[in-house]
Every structure is written in C-alpha cells, then in structure tokens.
Design an enzyme around this catalytic site. Structure first.
Site, short mmCIF file in Angstrom:
data_model
loop_
_atom_site.label_atom_id
_atom_site.label_comp_id
_atom_site.label_asym_id
_atom_site.label_seq_id
_atom_site.Cartn_x
_atom_site.Cartn_y
_atom_site.Cartn_z
CG HIS A 131 11.89 10.04 1.22
ND1 HIS A 131 10.94 9.05 1.37
CD2 HIS A 131 13.05 9.53 1.69
CE1 HIS A 131 11.52 7.99 1.91
NE2 HIS A 131 12.79 8.26 2.12
N PRO A 138 17.47 0.52 -4.72
CG PRO A 138 15.17 0.51 -4.55
CD PRO A 138 16.39 -0.02 -3.86
CB THR A 139 18.73 6.19 -6.34
OG1 THR A 139 17.83 6.10 -7.44
CG2 THR A 139 20.10 5.75 -6.77
NE ARG A 198 20.20 12.85 -0.95
CZ ARG A 198 21.26 13.42 -0.38
NH1 ARG A 198 22.31 13.75 -1.10
NH2 ARG A 198 21.25 13.71 0.92
CB SER A 256 -0.89 0.00 1.25
OG SER A 256 -0.09 -0.26 2.40
CB VAL A 272 11.56 5.71 -4.77
CG1 VAL A 272 10.51 5.28 -5.77
CG2 VAL A 272 12.63 4.63 -4.58
CE1 TYR A 328 16.87 3.07 4.35
CE2 TYR A 328 14.84 2.35 5.40
CZ TYR A 328 15.57 2.62 4.26
OH TYR A 328 15.01 2.44 3.01
CG ASP A 347 22.83 20.77 3.16
OD1 ASP A 347 23.80 21.52 2.91
OD2 ASP A 347 21.66 21.06 2.90
CE LYS A 397 15.04 -1.05 4.02
NZ LYS A 397 13.94 -1.81 3.36
P1 NAP Z 1 6.03 3.62 2.30
O1 NAP Z 1 5.33 4.38 1.23
O2 NAP Z 1 6.28 4.26 3.61
O3 NAP Z 1 5.21 2.25 2.53
C1 NAP Z 1 5.60 1.36 3.54
C2 NAP Z 1 4.75 0.11 3.43
O4 NAP Z 1 5.13 -0.80 4.47
C3 NAP Z 1 3.25 0.37 3.61
O5 NAP Z 1 2.54 -0.51 2.78
C4 NAP Z 1 3.03 0.04 5.09
O6 NAP Z 1 1.69 -0.36 5.35
C5 NAP Z 1 3.99 -1.16 5.25
N1 NAP Z 1 4.42 -1.36 6.63
C6 NAP Z 1 5.14 -0.50 7.39
N2 NAP Z 1 5.36 -1.03 8.63
C7 NAP Z 1 4.73 -2.25 8.63
C8 NAP Z 1 4.56 -3.28 9.60
N3 NAP Z 1 5.08 -3.15 10.85
N4 NAP Z 1 3.84 -4.39 9.27
C9 NAP Z 1 3.29 -4.50 8.04
N5 NAP Z 1 3.43 -3.58 7.05
C10 NAP Z 1 4.13 -2.46 7.35
O7 NAP Z 1 7.43 3.10 1.78
P2 NAP Z 1 8.04 3.06 0.29
O8 NAP Z 1 8.68 4.36 0.02
O9 NAP Z 1 7.03 2.50 -0.66
O10 NAP Z 1 9.22 1.98 0.50
C11 NAP Z 1 9.10 0.64 0.04
C12 NAP Z 1 10.45 -0.01 0.18
O11 NAP Z 1 11.41 0.72 -0.61
C13 NAP Z 1 11.00 0.00 1.62
O12 NAP Z 1 11.64 -1.23 1.92
C14 NAP Z 1 12.03 1.15 1.60
O13 NAP Z 1 13.03 0.94 2.56
C15 NAP Z 1 12.55 1.05 0.19
N6 NAP Z 1 13.13 2.29 -0.36
C16 NAP Z 1 12.38 3.42 -0.43
C17 NAP Z 1 12.98 4.58 -0.98
C18 NAP Z 1 12.20 5.89 -1.07
O14 NAP Z 1 12.83 6.91 -1.48
N7 NAP Z 1 10.92 5.95 -0.74
C19 NAP Z 1 14.30 4.55 -1.45
C20 NAP Z 1 15.00 3.34 -1.38
C21 NAP Z 1 14.41 2.21 -0.84
P3 NAP Z 1 0.54 0.76 5.66
O15 NAP Z 1 0.28 1.46 4.33
O16 NAP Z 1 -0.62 -0.04 6.11
O17 NAP Z 1 1.13 1.68 6.67
O1 GFB Z 2 14.82 12.59 0.72
P1 GFB Z 2 15.62 13.10 1.86
O2 GFB Z 2 14.86 13.43 3.09
O3 GFB Z 2 16.72 12.05 2.36
O4 GFB Z 2 16.46 14.35 1.25
P2 GFB Z 2 18.22 11.64 1.99
C1 GFB Z 2 17.16 15.11 1.99
C2 GFB Z 2 17.82 16.32 1.30
O5 GFB Z 2 16.80 17.20 0.85
C3 GFB Z 2 18.63 17.05 2.36
C4 GFB Z 2 16.90 18.44 1.57
O6 GFB Z 2 19.74 17.63 1.75
C5 GFB Z 2 17.63 18.09 2.87
O7 GFB Z 2 18.28 19.22 3.39
N1 GFB Z 2 15.54 18.97 1.80
C6 GFB Z 2 15.13 20.21 1.46
C7 GFB Z 2 14.50 18.32 2.35
N2 GFB Z 2 13.85 20.41 1.79
C8 GFB Z 2 13.42 19.25 2.35
C9 GFB Z 2 12.15 18.81 2.89
O8 GFB Z 2 11.15 19.53 2.95
N3 GFB Z 2 12.08 17.53 3.37
C10 GFB Z 2 13.18 16.67 3.31
N4 GFB Z 2 13.03 15.42 3.76
N5 GFB Z 2 14.40 17.05 2.82
C11 GFB Z 2 17.31 9.39 2.98
C12 GFB Z 2 17.63 8.43 4.10
O9 GFB Z 2 18.36 10.28 2.85
O10 GFB Z 2 17.18 8.71 1.73
C13 GFB Z 2 16.54 7.39 4.18
O11 GFB Z 2 17.70 9.15 5.31
C14 GFB Z 2 16.18 6.77 2.83
O12 GFB Z 2 16.94 6.38 5.07
C15 GFB Z 2 16.09 7.83 1.75
O13 GFB Z 2 17.10 5.90 2.44
C16 GFB Z 2 15.96 7.22 0.38
O14 GFB Z 2 18.34 11.36 0.55
O15 GFB Z 2 19.17 12.61 2.57
#
Ligand code: NAP
Ligand code: GFB
Length: 325
Positions: A187, A171-172, A216, A13, A174, A144, A278, A148
C-alpha cells in the site's frame, strides 16, 4: 486454566493481526487481554484457508468460540490492478471456508474485515454503511471488492437461516508496524516509507507514483486493533460498521509523502511520476456510526503514527516484509 472464550485470529501474522496481538498484550486499559480469554494468532503456516480440509483441521485443533477473520490476499493499488482474478477467487475461497467452518463449529461470533475500497465508485459523500451494494466498485480493485462485499451477504444469510452472529467491520486504509513493504505489492504508506528509506540510504531520488492529488483517510493499525477488540466484545449488530478517522482527517498522497519525508528526515528532492495510476480519487467515509457507540475514542495523530511506523521499519528492516530488496 480453562478459558470461556477461545478467540481465533485468522491472518494473525499480518499488519492488523500483529496490532491486535500488541494491544492485547500491552494495553493496560479496557482493550487489554481479559482473564477469561485465550487468543490464538494464525499464520498461513497453520494451514491454507483456501482449502476446506485445512480450515477444518485448524478449527478441530483450536475449537474456537469466537473468530476475528483477517486472513486475505491483500495488496495496494498496483497489485490489485494486476491480479483481479486471484483477489476474487482466493478471497472467495478463504471467506467461504472460514464462515462455513465457523457455522459448523457453532462459533458464537465472527468478526470479518471488509474495506472502504469496496464501496461504489460513483457515489455521494460521505460514504456510509448502507451504501455497500449500491453500484460497481472502482475498476482497479473489483476482484477484491466483490469478494469482500459477499462477506456482508454471507453474514446476513447465516443469520437469517441459522441465527449465526457473524458481523463485519469496514476499515479505511490501514498502516503501522509489521506492514508489507514490498515496492510493487504494498500500500502507499509502507511503499513510500521503503522508497524514501532507500533514497536516503543510497542518495537516490525519491519518486512518488501518480499525481499526489488523490485523497485518503488512514487509520493507525493499533487504533484499529482496539476497535476490533471492542467490536468482538460489545458490538451486537450483523450489519457492518465503518472503522475510520473522521472526514476532516482525510489527507492527499502528497501530504503522506511530506509526512514520511519529515519522519525519515530526508533532505533530497522528490518528484511525482504521473505515468503511474492514481486509482480512485477519493473514498471519503463517515465514522458517525462508530462515534455514536464510542464518542470519546482517541485516534493517534497522523504524524505521530507515521513517525512510529518509520521507527519500527528502520529498527526492523532486516526482518520486515520488504519483498526482494
Ligand atoms: P497482511 O498484512 O497482508 O496479512 C495477511 C494475513 O493473512 C497474513 O497473516 C497471512 O499469513 C494470512 N493469509 C493470507 N493468505 C492466506 C491463506 N491462503 N491461508 C491462510 N492465511 C493466509 O494483511 P493486513 O493488511 O493485515 O489485512 C488484514 C485484513 O484487513 C484483510 O482482510 C484486509 O482485506 C483488511 N484490510 C486491510 C487494509 C490495509 O490497508 N492493509 C485496509 C482495509 C481492510 P502469512 O503471514 O503466513 O502470509
Ligand atoms: O494504498 P494504495 O496502494 O491503494 O494507494 P488505494 C494508492 C494511491 O497512492 C494512488 C499513490 O493514488 C497511488 O498513485 N501512490 C504513490 C502509491 N506512491 C505509491 C507507492 O509507492 N505505492 C502505492 N501502492 N501507491 C487500495 C485497494 O486502494 O486500498 C486495495 O486497491 C485495498 O484493495 C486498499 O483496499 C486499502 O487506496 O488506491
């Protein structure tokens, strides 16, 4: 009709889960649903995966043959900095329960999800798949990151001892439809889309956190979804694979803010709050291994993907995950 493959998507979801569901249902090409596949997209309402018992109950109910493991405690820089222990413990528990229950259920393949932020902070660039364990991650997200990294170790241990085919992707950052737009926890892209949307609506200033200088690589969730489906069906290694746009597509946080200002057509002024962190300056990753497998894979242009993400957010604002606002 019985299906040869029952594919369970944990975290179905969320941002990435919803993108996989969208591609499976809408792609008319090689990434769409296949006859012999049944897809099940879980939410946390199906059961808390931190509980071994709840995890077993889910597997007993659906009897998956394949698993895409996305469920995790996920968040942006500021949430990671605040809850390092929760990110470590919750993800350790979720990952161990999903992998061990998959083993007990003789699941044929598990594809788990890492992230490029888990790589060592002090490293040479570009980063590649061989560098995961070469030194400490950035301090902002070590909870985290270590949880991972252990998935890669668990995959290798299950394979060495039992021959299980458990692999992972890296992934980078997303972004895309169905993201988390909470102003504190999100994010950068969903956070700035929400902030800019409110600034336009309320005539208030648009403030970007930090200096805007960090770099990024961003992958559109629907591109990542296609790659996940390919990995599930065709990638045959236990070793992880980076799923990312190329190094040349790396952008600064200021470029991100500019793209969002254009997409929202925001005319007001915007500034940088340099009192905010940052985080990591850059985590430039190589997608060479991916391009060896899929040399012709088409990534969506960054500006186009930002536009589509803004459109989805403005059309779904009332139901989107906007936190308290
Ligand atoms: P997300 O939008 O926060 O979604 C997290 C999902 O995990 C939701 O479906 C949530 O369910 C479920 N979940 C969380 N805690 C749970 C628990 N205790 N039991 C069962 N389900 C649980 O995350 P996302 O961004 O799609 O990330 C998906 C994967 O990609 C993760 O493994 C993340 O580490 C990885 N990833 C994400 C990014 C990024 O930039 N977003 C980058 C690199 C890797 P509910 O909807 O019911 O809360
Ligand atoms: O996506 P983000 O929160 O995470 O991006 P990371 C952070 C960068 O965006 C920093 C700037 O340089 C922040 O200063 N930024 C500017 C902001 N405005 C904003 C804002 O409104 N919100 C946020 N969040 N940032 C994460 C890891 O690192 O990358 C997680 O901490 C995960 O674990 C994720 O892996 C993919 O790219 O820095």
């Amino acid at each position: 009709m019985s299906h040869d493959k029952v594919i369970l998507v944990t975290g179905g979801s969320g941002l990435v889960g919803k993108a996989i569901e969208w591609v499976i249902e809408n792609d008319k090409g090689r990434f769409g649903k296949m006859e012999d596949e049944k897809w099940i997209f879980l939410t946390s309402k199906d059961g808390d995966l931190r509980s071994a018992e709840a995890t077993r109950a889910i597997f007993d109910k659906y009897k998956p043959t394949h698993v895409i493991h996305l469920a995790a405690l996920v968040g942006g820089l500021f949430k990671n900095m605040k809850y390092k222990l929760d990110f470590l413990r919750d993800n350790l528990l979720i990952n161990d329960n999903v992998l061990h229950t998959s083993h007990e259920h003789k699941v044929k393949k598990v594809v788990s999800c890492l992230s490029t932020c888990i790589f060592p902070d002090k490293t040479t660039y570009p980063i590649d798949e061989t560098m995961i364990h070469n030194g400490p991650p950035h301090d902002s997200n070590f909870g985290y990151a270590y949880a991972k990294r252990l998935i890669d170790t668990q995959n290798k241990a299950y394979h060495d001892q039992f021959g299980d085919k458990f692999t992972s992707v890296i992934p980078t950052n997303v972004f895309g439809p169905h993201d988390n737009y909470d102003l504190q926890d999100s994010h950068v892209i969903p956070g700035l889309i929400h902030k800019c949307y409110l600034a336009k609506k309320n005539g208030t200033p648009f403030v970007v956190a930090g200096s805007g200088k960090p770099l990024r690589q961003f992958i559109y969730s629907r591109d990542l979804a296609k790659l996940f489906i390919w990995v599930l069906r065709e990638y045959d290694e236990v070793d992880p694979i980076i799923l990312s746009v190329g190094e040349k597509d790396e952008v600064s946080i200021k470029d991100v803010a500019d793209a969002i200002v254009n997409a929202i057509d925001f005319k007001g002024g915007y500034s940088f709050d340099t009192t905010k962190a940052d985080g990591q300056y850059k985590k430039t990753a190589s997608n060479e291994k991916l391009l060896k497998y899929l040399p012709d894979f088409q990534f969506t242009l960054f500006e186009t993907a930002v536009k589509e993400s803004v459109e989805w957010f403005t059309q779904n604002y009332d139901n989107a995950r906007t936190g308290k606002h």
